[in-house]
Design an enzyme around this catalytic site. Structure first.
Site, PDB file in Angstrom:
ATOM      1  N   LYS A 138     -34.700 -26.864   4.614  1.00  0.00           N
ATOM      2  CA  LYS A 138     -33.701 -26.265   3.722  1.00  0.00           C
ATOM      3  C   LYS A 138     -32.415 -27.074   3.758  1.00  0.00           C
ATOM      4  CE  LYS A 138     -34.014 -21.322   2.812  1.00  0.00           C
ATOM      5  NZ  LYS A 138     -33.513 -20.000   3.225  1.00  0.00           N
ATOM      6  N   ARG A 150     -30.817  -5.121  -1.847  1.00  0.00           N
ATOM      7  CA  ARG A 150     -29.757  -4.843  -2.825  1.00  0.00           C
ATOM      8  C   ARG A 150     -30.286  -4.186  -4.087  1.00  0.00           C
ATOM      9  NH1 ARG A 150     -27.910 -10.917  -2.656  1.00  0.00           N
ATOM     10  NH2 ARG A 150     -30.179 -10.932  -2.626  1.00  0.00           N
ATOM     11  N   HIS A 164     -23.556  -9.062   3.714  1.00  0.00           N
ATOM     12  CA  HIS A 164     -24.177  -9.281   5.035  1.00  0.00           C
ATOM     13  C   HIS A 164     -23.387  -8.524   6.107  1.00  0.00           C
ATOM     14  CE1 HIS A 164     -25.522 -13.439   3.387  1.00  0.00           C
ATOM     15  NE2 HIS A 164     -26.596 -12.676   3.455  1.00  0.00           N
ATOM     16  N   SER A 212     -25.171 -15.202  -1.239  1.00  0.00           N
ATOM     17  CA  SER A 212     -24.585 -16.479  -0.808  1.00  0.00           C
ATOM     18  C   SER A 212     -24.622 -17.480  -1.967  1.00  0.00           C
ATOM     19  CB  SER A 212     -25.358 -17.042   0.382  1.00  0.00           C
ATOM     20  OG  SER A 212     -25.293 -16.151   1.464  1.00  0.00           O
TER      21      SER A 212
END
Ligand code: PNS
Length: 161
Positions: free
Chosen positions: A41, A92, A17, A130
């Site tokens: 979440k 990615r 990030h 993460s």
């Protein structure tokens, strides 16, 4: 003035990030880092903890034009409120692409004035997420290769004190 939003959960911020943030700062005039606060979440870190971690990780960039803000609701609405014309997303690899393409298309449909910019991270960071950081930390393995120092300190504070 070119204003962009780089949004995410950042639960926690990773070196990947941070790499995208630094690349964005070299491209746009102002970057708003939007920290997602979705009530549906479950996060490991509170929104304030996540904002603090990002702030501390960017302390060497205080001469650059960025702000860190919590947001909820639609990303395009947040972009609109912040007068941003760009949404930055890091990709990615091909596994990210499908999700990012769908989200980019939905955002384009919701607000055609906002462009999505896809940036590639440094090759070293393409496998870091993460979730993997949280998984590795859960099993008490070293995460220092994957996160900025303030994030490492936040993990130590939360789990070792
Ligand atoms: O780091 P993440 O979890 O991939 O972040 C995703 C985030 C917060 C950027 C994304 O979930 C998001 O934009 N949420 C807001 C809702 C929205 O605008 N969704 C896209 C259109 S359906």
């Amino acid at each position: 003035m070119k204003v962009a939003i780089y949004a995410g959960s950042f639960d926690p911020l990773t070196l990947g990030h941070l790499d995208i943030i630094k690349r964005s700062l070299n491209i746009v005039d102002k970057l708003i880092i939007g920290v997602g606060e979705n009530v549906r979440k479950k996060y490991l870190f509170t929104v304030q903890e996540r904002i603090n971690m990002i702030n501390l990780s960017l302390k060497d960039h205080s001469n650059q034009n960025f702000e860190i803000k919590a947001f909820n609701g639609l990303l395009v609405d947040f972009a609109n409120t912040e007068n941003a014309s760009f949404i930055v997303r890091g990709i990615r690899g091909v596994t990210d692409f499908d999700y990012e393409f769908q989200m980019g298309m939905a955002n384009q449909d919701l607000n055609s004035n906002i462009e999505t910019l896809f940036l590639l991270p440094k090759r070293d960071y393409i496998f870091i997420s993460s979730s993997t950081v949280k998984e590795i930390s859960y099993f008490k393995k070293d995460i220092s290769k994957y996160v900025p120092v303030p994030v490492l300190e936040a993990f130590n504070k939360k789990f070792n004190e």
